[in-house]
Design a protein around this motif. Structure first.
Motif, PDB file in Angstrom:
ATOM      1  N   ALA A 346       0.836  -1.203   0.000  1.00 52.87           N
ATOM      2  CA  ALA A 346       0.000   0.000   0.000  1.00 52.87           C
ATOM      3  C   ALA A 346       0.873   1.257   0.000  1.00 52.87           C
ATOM      4  O   ALA A 346       0.585   2.229  -0.721  1.00 52.87           O
ATOM      5  CB  ALA A 346      -0.914  -0.012   1.218  1.00 52.87           C
ATOM      6  N   GLU A 347       1.935   1.235   0.765  1.00 51.23           N
ATOM      7  CA  GLU A 347       2.826   2.397   0.806  1.00 51.23           C
ATOM      8  C   GLU A 347       3.548   2.583  -0.533  1.00 51.23           C
ATOM      9  O   GLU A 347       3.827   3.717  -0.946  1.00 51.23           O
ATOM     10  CB  GLU A 347       3.832   2.237   1.939  1.00 51.23           C
ATOM     11  CG  GLU A 347       3.199   2.356   3.335  1.00 51.23           C
ATOM     12  CD  GLU A 347       4.173   2.014   4.443  1.00 51.23           C
ATOM     13  OE1 GLU A 347       5.223   1.375   4.148  1.00 51.23           O
ATOM     14  OE2 GLU A 347       3.892   2.358   5.607  1.00 51.23           O
ATOM     15  N   THR A 348       3.850   1.475  -1.219  1.00 55.73           N
ATOM     16  CA  THR A 348       4.489   1.566  -2.536  1.00 55.73           C
ATOM     17  C   THR A 348       3.559   2.243  -3.535  1.00 55.73           C
ATOM     18  O   THR A 348       3.976   3.136  -4.301  1.00 55.73           O
ATOM     19  CB  THR A 348       4.870   0.162  -3.040  1.00 55.73           C
ATOM     20  OG1 THR A 348       5.798  -0.429  -2.132  1.00 55.73           O
ATOM     21  CG2 THR A 348       5.497   0.238  -4.428  1.00 55.73           C
ATOM     22  N   ALA A 349       2.285   1.841  -3.552  1.00 54.35           N
ATOM     23  CA  ALA A 349       1.321   2.465  -4.458  1.00 54.35           C
ATOM     24  C   ALA A 349       1.089   3.925  -4.094  1.00 54.35           C
ATOM     25  O   ALA A 349       0.954   4.791  -4.973  1.00 54.35           O
ATOM     26  CB  ALA A 349       0.005   1.691  -4.427  1.00 54.35           C
ATOM     27  N   VAL A 353       1.630   7.720  -6.314  1.00 55.46           N
ATOM     28  CA  VAL A 353       0.733   8.877  -6.435  1.00 55.46           C
ATOM     29  C   VAL A 353       1.447  10.152  -6.025  1.00 55.46           C
ATOM     30  O   VAL A 353       1.385  11.184  -6.720  1.00 55.46           O
ATOM     31  CB  VAL A 353      -0.534   8.658  -5.587  1.00 55.46           C
ATOM     32  CG1 VAL A 353      -1.455   9.877  -5.685  1.00 55.46           C
ATOM     33  CG2 VAL A 353      -1.268   7.404  -6.030  1.00 55.46           C
ATOM     34  N   HIS A 354       2.144  10.111  -4.907  1.00 53.35           N
ATOM     35  CA  HIS A 354       2.852  11.303  -4.427  1.00 53.35           C
ATOM     36  C   HIS A 354       3.953  11.733  -5.391  1.00 53.35           C
ATOM     37  O   HIS A 354       4.277  12.923  -5.489  1.00 53.35           O
ATOM     38  CB  HIS A 354       3.446  11.030  -3.051  1.00 53.35           C
ATOM     39  CG  HIS A 354       2.423  11.018  -1.956  1.00 53.35           C
ATOM     40  ND1 HIS A 354       2.531  10.198  -0.845  1.00 53.35           N
ATOM     41  CD2 HIS A 354       1.268  11.705  -1.799  1.00 53.35           C
ATOM     42  CE1 HIS A 354       1.480  10.405  -0.054  1.00 53.35           C
ATOM     43  NE2 HIS A 354       0.715  11.322  -0.613  1.00 53.35           N
ATOM     44  N   GLU A 355       4.531  10.770  -6.100  1.00 52.31           N
ATOM     45  CA  GLU A 355       5.596  11.099  -7.053  1.00 52.31           C
ATOM     46  C   GLU A 355       5.034  11.849  -8.256  1.00 52.31           C
ATOM     47  O   GLU A 355       5.687  12.720  -8.821  1.00 52.31           O
ATOM     48  CB  GLU A 355       6.265   9.805  -7.520  1.00 52.31           C
ATOM     49  CG  GLU A 355       7.404   9.984  -8.506  1.00 52.31           C
ATOM     50  CD  GLU A 355       8.679  10.437  -7.830  1.00 52.31           C
ATOM     51  OE1 GLU A 355       9.540  11.004  -8.538  1.00 52.31           O
ATOM     52  OE2 GLU A 355       8.817  10.223  -6.606  1.00 52.31           O
ATOM     53  N   ARG A 440       6.947   1.132  -8.372  1.00 47.49           N
ATOM     54  CA  ARG A 440       5.829   1.837  -7.749  1.00 47.49           C
ATOM     55  C   ARG A 440       4.665   1.988  -8.727  1.00 47.49           C
ATOM     56  O   ARG A 440       3.506   1.771  -8.369  1.00 47.49           O
ATOM     57  CB  ARG A 440       6.289   3.222  -7.279  1.00 47.49           C
ATOM     58  CG  ARG A 440       7.238   3.212  -6.095  1.00 47.49           C
ATOM     59  CD  ARG A 440       7.735   4.616  -5.812  1.00 47.49           C
ATOM     60  NE  ARG A 440       8.616   4.664  -4.653  1.00 47.49           N
ATOM     61  CZ  ARG A 440       9.282   5.754  -4.256  1.00 47.49           C
ATOM     62  NH1 ARG A 440       9.156   6.890  -4.959  1.00 47.49           N
ATOM     63  NH2 ARG A 440      10.058   5.711  -3.195  1.00 47.49           N
ATOM     64  N   LEU A 441       4.986   2.331  -9.969  1.00 51.92           N
ATOM     65  CA  LEU A 441       3.951   2.497 -10.982  1.00 51.92           C
ATOM     66  C   LEU A 441       3.227   1.184 -11.238  1.00 51.92           C
ATOM     67  O   LEU A 441       1.998   1.143 -11.347  1.00 51.92           O
ATOM     68  CB  LEU A 441       4.577   3.023 -12.273  1.00 51.92           C
ATOM     69  CG  LEU A 441       3.634   3.148 -13.479  1.00 51.92           C
ATOM     70  CD1 LEU A 441       2.511   4.126 -13.179  1.00 51.92           C
ATOM     71  CD2 LEU A 441       4.413   3.574 -14.724  1.00 51.92           C
TER      72      LEU A 441
END
Length: 583
Positions: A346-349, A353-355, A440-441
């Motif tokens: 969840a933190e990876t996804a 988004v934040h990136e 992450r993507l």
């Protein structure tokens, strides 16, 4: 008949297995030039075919090896170079043996030796080794013959014990004949303890523990039907839940050597009962298994035990929304992405988004009328700093809309932004950073595609689908709000429409869950989707619309997969240890 008297029921062939009395055995023995297939060759093949205790055929041939026979082998077997000079090579002898043994159970004394040479010969001849079932009389004897009866389990010792009419003499056919007598002697003993099929015979030659062997009776109450089976302990505690298209056959494997998992062996030693729940279709069995595991949480099941522990990413509802990790989906107007199997995923996804989108990462509640202090992200240009009035609610809402659409519809803006960032990093040879963002993507896109497919099914109040069965008739399923509400099969050559009507009328009443949740677990919804999307499945009725947005997150999966494939292929050397530095 008294109500306490059970009616006699004739078992089916599947329940009985392969009866020993009607099974054809081919007992094989080889003579070779040495003890290892990679350095020795076959010099003689002997085989005896038996059925019902009677010899029905014999096979014998010398085999010409490519090299000479060592003198000590000639002394042991009596086979000389002169004897095999005119014999056929193994390329001619082996096909004849395989044809002789076709459709039979192979038997040998110390079977790994003989079968190992035959397999190696098949490989050398460019032939595939047939899928013979193999029995080893030496291994079987170790479990049947007591030590005070025989000092060892050599063929000569056992031949004397069972009064064989042939004395083993290291010639292939004579040794095979002696092995036949040993086999019949062992079968006679095992018949007295209830071994009457090849499957049971395999069990006795295996390395199963006595506890496993003694508990074979637990499978007798389980039907030969698709469904879910549960192993339970003395106190009624469910130890393990599984599913199968044929429950009894599957449960039997837990008491044989084919079950090699240590935790399953431990589970069988504790279990005192097995309960089978018959299901109308394999899909119903799959769903019932998931529900029972989630409900009973059996200690020996590793997956699906805690679906409630999944993590979700929530786009909060407030003047300046942010992303938050939560355990539950609520009907609060927020957008959700998930569930994720772990907090790390969840933190990876969320990092993806934040990136790509400059929404705030702080956790304080913000108001357009009351400003606070800016964080370091504002200084780095990764946030518009609404906390200090750097961005109005209208301007910030544009970023929020990109995220909301990425969750629920088209993530194209987010994907394009991240891909551009990845390409820029790669151009500057910052490959590790590019790979991190690619991962992450990929995590985000797969999660978005999953939740969108699940939400589309959860929005349908009722869906009826059918698939033709191989044996005739139809598998029928009713799905309501992403939950299996009913399952049935129509008989062969019968009109399925009355069965559809009856199934719809008796199916479970289901209430919708907060979007994007189905009225079941995410795993159940995915199982339903896999079945619905399998070729040959037909939609009978759909109340409402079962649609995905266009374009949806799934349309970007190919771009993600291509990137990951390129990364996986970009390994010029698998092992650098063979390289030497320049001198």
């Amino acid at each position: 008949m008294s109500p306490l008297t059970a009616a006699a029921v004739q078992g089916t062939i599947d329940e009985l297995g392969m009866p020993l009395v009607s099974t054809t055995f081919v007992v094989v023995d080889l003579e070779t030039t040495g003890g290892a297939p990679d350095s020795a060759e076959i010099t003689e093949i002997g085989a005896v075919k038996v059925r019902g205790g009677e010899v029905v055929g014999e096979f014998r041939t010398l085999v010409r090896p490519s090299g000479g026979i060592p003198p000590f082998i000639s002394v042991l077997t009596g086979i000389t170079d002169a004897m095999v000079a005119d014999a056929p090579p193994v390329t001619a002898a082996l096909p004849s043996l395989l044809e002789f043994a076709h459709g039979s159970v192979i038997v040998a004394h110390n079977a790994p030796f003989d079968v190992g040479f035959l397999r190696a010969a098949c490989t050398a001849c460019g032939m595939a080794w047939p899928s013979f079932q193999v029995l080893d009389t030496a291994r079987l004897a170790r479990r049947v013959v007591a030590r005070d009866e025989a000092r060892d389990c050599k063929l000569s010792t056992l031949a004397r014990l069972f009064r064989s009419g042939t004395t083993p003499n290291h010639r292939a056919l004579d040794d095979a004949r002696a092995t036949v007598d040993v086999l019949h002697g062992l079968l006679e003993r095992l018949g007295n303890v209830g071994v009457h099929t090849v499957e049971e015979l395999s069990l006795w030659q295996s390395t199963v523990t006595p506890a496993q062997r003694d508990k074979r009776r637990l499978a007798e109450t389980v039907p030969n039907a698709p469904g879910v089976y549960m192993f339970t302990a003395d106190d009624g505690d469910v130890l393990y839940v599984g599913k199968s298209k044929d429950m009894r056959t599957r449960v039997r494997t837990y008491f044989t050597a084919s079950e090699t998992r240590a935790r399953m062996t431990e589970m069988v030693s504790i279990a005192t009962a097995v309960t089978g729940i018959t299901c109308a279709t394999p899909l119903e069995a799959e769903i019932r298994e998931l529900r029972l595991i989630a409900e009973r949480k059996p200690r020996y099941n590793r997956r699906s035990r805690f679906p409630e522990r999944g993590s979700w990413i929530k786009l909060t509802v407030e003047p300046f929304p942010r992303l938050s990790l939560v355990r539950q989906v609520r009907e609060d107007g927020a957008a959700y992405l998930g569930p994720f199997g772990s907090r790390r995923l969840a933190e990876t996804a969320m990092a993806a988004v934040h990136e790509a989108v400059p929404i705030r990462q702080c956790t304080q509640r913000l108001s357009p009328k009351r400003h606070g202090s800016a964080c370091v992200l504002a200084d780095l240009g990764k946030c518009g700093a609404p906390c200090v009035g750097g961005e109005s609610t209208e301007a910030y809402a544009e970023h929020v809309e990109i995220v909301r659409r990425a969750f629920t519809a088209d993530p194209g803006t987010l994907v394009d932004g991240l891909l551009a960032r990845i390409d820029a990093l790669a151009r500057h040879e910052r490959y590790e950073e590019a790979a991190l963002r690619r991962d992450r993507l990929a995590t985000f896109v797969r999660s978005a595609a999953r939740v969108q497919r699940m939400a589309a099914l959860a929005a349908v109040s009722q869906l009826v689908a059918a698939r033709r069965r191989d044996e005739g008739g139809w598998e029928l399923h009713v799905v309501r709000y992403g939950r299996l509400a009913g399952a049935e099969c129509s008989p062969p050559r019968a009109d399925p429409r009355p069965y559809v009507d009856a199934l719809v009328a008796t199916a479970e009443t289901v209430e919708p869950a907060p979007q994007p949740l189905p009225a079941a677990t995410a795993e159940e919804a995915e199982s339903l989707l896999r079945w619905l999307e399998t070729p040959g499945t037909r939609l009978v009725r759909v109340d409402g619309s079962w649609t995905l947005p266009r374009p949806a997150a799934a349309s970007y999966l190919a771009r993600v997969d291509v990137g990951e494939a390129d990364h996986a292929a970009a390994r010029p050397f698998d092992d650098r240890r063979s390289f030497r530095p320049w001198r």
